[in-house]
Design an enzyme around this catalytic site. Sequence first.
Site, mmCIF file in Angstrom:
data_model
loop_
_atom_site.group_PDB
_atom_site.id
_atom_site.type_symbol
_atom_site.label_atom_id
_atom_site.label_comp_id
_atom_site.label_asym_id
_atom_site.label_seq_id
_atom_site.Cartn_x
_atom_site.Cartn_y
_atom_site.Cartn_z
ATOM 1 N N TRP A 29 0.802 -1.222 0.000
ATOM 2 C CA TRP A 29 0.000 0.000 0.000
ATOM 3 C C TRP A 29 0.840 1.279 0.000
ATOM 4 O O TRP A 29 0.325 2.355 -0.251
ATOM 5 C CB TRP A 29 -0.933 0.031 1.216
ATOM 6 C CG TRP A 29 -0.265 -0.250 2.531
ATOM 7 C CD1 TRP A 29 -0.305 -1.425 3.223
ATOM 8 C CD2 TRP A 29 0.535 0.644 3.322
ATOM 9 N NE1 TRP A 29 0.430 -1.329 4.384
ATOM 10 C CE2 TRP A 29 0.951 -0.062 4.469
ATOM 11 C CE3 TRP A 29 0.942 1.970 3.177
ATOM 12 C CZ2 TRP A 29 1.747 0.516 5.459
ATOM 13 C CZ3 TRP A 29 1.740 2.546 4.156
ATOM 14 C CH2 TRP A 29 2.130 1.821 5.285
ATOM 15 N N ASN A 30 2.155 1.179 0.294
ATOM 16 C CA ASN A 30 2.898 2.424 0.503
ATOM 17 C C ASN A 30 3.250 3.160 -0.794
ATOM 18 O O ASN A 30 3.473 4.374 -0.771
ATOM 19 C CB ASN A 30 4.149 2.186 1.350
ATOM 20 C CG ASN A 30 5.075 1.141 0.782
ATOM 21 O OD1 ASN A 30 4.700 0.368 -0.092
ATOM 22 N ND2 ASN A 30 6.304 1.101 1.267
ATOM 23 N N PRO A 89 -3.196 -5.919 -5.852
ATOM 24 C CA PRO A 89 -2.799 -4.725 -5.119
ATOM 25 C C PRO A 89 -3.248 -4.808 -3.661
ATOM 26 O O PRO A 89 -4.172 -5.553 -3.325
ATOM 27 C CB PRO A 89 -3.523 -3.595 -5.863
ATOM 28 C CG PRO A 89 -4.745 -4.252 -6.413
ATOM 29 C CD PRO A 89 -4.360 -5.678 -6.714
ATOM 30 N N GLY A 128 6.804 -6.292 0.254
ATOM 31 C CA GLY A 128 6.075 -6.214 1.512
ATOM 32 C C GLY A 128 6.935 -6.685 2.669
ATOM 33 O O GLY A 128 8.167 -6.699 2.590
ATOM 34 N N SER A 129 6.291 -7.093 3.734
ATOM 35 C CA SER A 129 7.015 -7.466 4.948
ATOM 36 C C SER A 129 7.743 -8.793 4.778
ATOM 37 O O SER A 129 7.350 -9.648 3.981
ATOM 38 C CB SER A 129 6.047 -7.576 6.125
ATOM 39 O OG SER A 129 5.216 -8.717 5.978
ATOM 40 N N GLU A 188 11.076 -8.338 -2.496
ATOM 41 C CA GLU A 188 11.606 -7.093 -1.936
ATOM 42 C C GLU A 188 10.919 -6.925 -0.596
ATOM 43 O O GLU A 188 9.744 -6.567 -0.526
ATOM 44 C CB GLU A 188 11.326 -5.922 -2.892
ATOM 45 C CG GLU A 188 12.181 -4.697 -2.609
ATOM 46 C CD GLU A 188 11.582 -3.819 -1.540
ATOM 47 O OE1 GLU A 188 12.074 -3.908 -0.384
ATOM 48 O OE2 GLU A 188 10.654 -3.075 -1.824
ATOM 49 N N LEU A 189 11.674 -7.190 0.482
ATOM 50 C CA LEU A 189 11.071 -7.344 1.805
ATOM 51 C C LEU A 189 11.444 -6.198 2.740
ATOM 52 O O LEU A 189 11.734 -5.101 2.301
ATOM 53 C CB LEU A 189 11.471 -8.711 2.370
ATOM 54 C CG LEU A 189 11.178 -9.904 1.441
ATOM 55 C CD1 LEU A 189 11.652 -11.201 2.054
ATOM 56 C CD2 LEU A 189 9.693 -9.975 1.093
ATOM 57 N N GLU A 237 14.944 -5.390 -8.601
ATOM 58 C CA GLU A 237 13.970 -4.697 -9.438
ATOM 59 C C GLU A 237 14.638 -3.449 -10.003
ATOM 60 O O GLU A 237 15.437 -2.803 -9.323
ATOM 61 C CB GLU A 237 12.727 -4.324 -8.637
ATOM 62 C CG GLU A 237 11.953 -5.542 -8.170
ATOM 63 C CD GLU A 237 10.639 -5.187 -7.496
ATOM 64 O OE1 GLU A 237 9.608 -5.766 -7.879
ATOM 65 O OE2 GLU A 237 10.654 -4.352 -6.582
#
Length: 476
Positions: free
Chosen positions: A149-150, A174, A227-228, A249-250, A457
């Site tokens: 969401w960021n 999403p 995300g986390s 990508e954490l 990425e």
Amino acid sequence: MEFTDLYINGKWVPGAAKERFDVINPATEDSIASVASAEISDANAALDAAEAAMKDWAARTPRQRSEVLRKAWELMTARLEDFAHYITLENGKARNDAMGEATYAAEFFRWFAEEAVRADGLLTHAPASGARIMVQHKPAGLAVLVTPWNYPAAMGTRKIAPALAAGCAVIIKPASETPLTMLALMPLLEEAGVPPGLVNVLPSKRTGALVDHMLHDPRVRVVSFTGSTGVGVKLLHSAADQVLKPAMELGGNAPLLVFEDADLDVAVEGAMLAKMRNLGEACTAANRFYVHEAVAEEFTKKFTAAMAALKVGDGTDPSVDVGPLVNAQTRDKVAEFVADAVAKGAKVQCGGETPGGKGFYYPPTVLSNVSEDAECVHDEIFGPVAAIQTFTDQEDVIRRANDTEYGLVAYVFSENMKRALQVCERLEYGMVGLNRGLVSDPAAPFGGVKQSGLGREGGHEGMLEFMETQYISASW
């Protein structure tokens, strides 16, 4: 809101169950849209559409794919204001920050339009056998993209653009907090020439079950997640069952090091970017500030003044610098971090109190004298709080900076380039900002080490995440 249904095979559909969920404006706590929630049958429809669309897309020449991506960049660049508005409404970030994200998001289409024609292979002799070694890169297959969401626009385009450049079809899930921006992107992609079924968007309140189902479909070959770390680990377990290609990508716990020879004005400017871009709601946000004891007082004074000068309010107001956090849970967690640090001896230089009234606001906050056992030192703050500690010894601060399971990004400020580069090389992070508070760039390989992720990425590497390498041995 115009685009609130599922987007499958180039069509807007209400979903099999016709269930919906509300999207909340963080500044007002009001619902701004009711969005369709995808079910398993909707995922199957999207997979069928993607499979059919990819056959033609993968067969197109790299230049043909490139031209579509270039057109997408042109169209999005012409509509940055519209996308910034969507971002502010559902995410809360201030208008200038939202415009920055929209510009950054669009740039991925231009970058990968250029990379699409550069999936270079290799032709050489095998030294021992004399056979020819022919190496080429081919589309890996259907890709499932799970975005946070960021960055409602940029985290989607950072995955869509390289996947399309590589020749893959995608299904995007999403975040349920911010689905509107990605849905609004779909008519633009249609206009750019993206064929029906190549890009499908599945908002859903049942993320876990939906994504797990898709990751167990044999047609899916890539999963890309931002995300986390906790969620990433679960997805990796699911991906292992099908031996999928993962791009993860954490989380992060970024240290920011200010040495005694740093230009403090440059350091403060960089620290503001590293901390306050996206209100600190970023895996790249500076989390732990290590400032040399000799300049700690002056740096803290200047940095506090810059943080205190920021105007907090509804991000739709152009004069506002800092909008609300995305939801009450995020705001309350930030407040708990501050309370814990203060209880353990930290001093509040500015901010530090949750305002009353509507909206998920938390003020820009600077904490000094933060103890090593404070929770905010060991976990992502994900908010506008800077936790300052001091150091005197270079070896000690490198050890402290590396003392985390995360390894996404670090920041170093020093005018001694020899020492600065030595420090950068010893930091266990996938990226380092040297005298810069911003490292994200579509032309650079973005990603971390340790529990901050797998793969990259952006850059040339970003497209290769969606490709498989094929080697042909031949003699003639």
